[in-house]
Design a protein around this motif. Sequence first.
Motif, PDB file in Angstrom:
ATOM      1  N   UNK A   6     131.495  54.529 -39.466  1.00 34.98           N
ATOM      2  CA  UNK A   6     130.254  55.294 -39.547  1.00 34.98           C
ATOM      3  C   UNK A   6     129.056  54.407 -39.897  1.00 34.98           C
ATOM      4  N   UNK A   7     129.297  53.313 -40.609  1.00 36.59           N
ATOM      5  CA  UNK A   7     128.226  52.356 -40.875  1.00 36.59           C
ATOM      6  C   UNK A   7     127.648  51.853 -39.551  1.00 36.59           C
ATOM      7  N   UNK A  12     123.021  52.408 -34.889  1.00 34.39           N
ATOM      8  CA  UNK A  12     122.420  52.746 -33.597  1.00 34.39           C
ATOM      9  C   UNK A  12     121.094  53.471 -33.782  1.00 34.39           C
ATOM     10  N   UNK A  13     121.005  54.326 -34.791  1.00 36.04           N
ATOM     11  CA  UNK A  13     119.780  55.089 -35.044  1.00 36.04           C
ATOM     12  C   UNK A  13     118.850  54.415 -36.042  1.00 36.04           C
TER      13      UNK A  13
END
Length: 120
Positions: A6-7, A12-13
């Motif tokens: 998830x890191x 990406x955002x």
Amino acid sequence: MQEIRYFYKRQLSFPLSTHAQALWSYLMYRGNEAFWHFPLRLSLMELAGGTKMSITMVKRARRELEDYGYIRHQSFGGNKPAGYYILSNIHIGQKLAPQVEQSGEAVQTAKAQKNGLHLA
């Protein structure tokens, strides 16, 4: 392992600098070595040596990680090493902690075996 996954999804955002990514990785490594017991008490010299960055770059990376909600750090004053808390990338803003039973022994559930963490 899920936290690491998830890191990188978060990158990406909301991309971090390479220095901040290196510091986060080092803090995750040290968190694992400490069996996820927080705060991690680490000096700036230790962080600089572990990440091959200058103390100034460590401070900038630390500020960036705090600003974007990846870590919290607590100063204890003087020459005492600061305390670091790693925040979840799955449940943004919540601290990571080892999963334990009331008796203090580690829980051996599938979730605990999967990543060894729960949220504090």
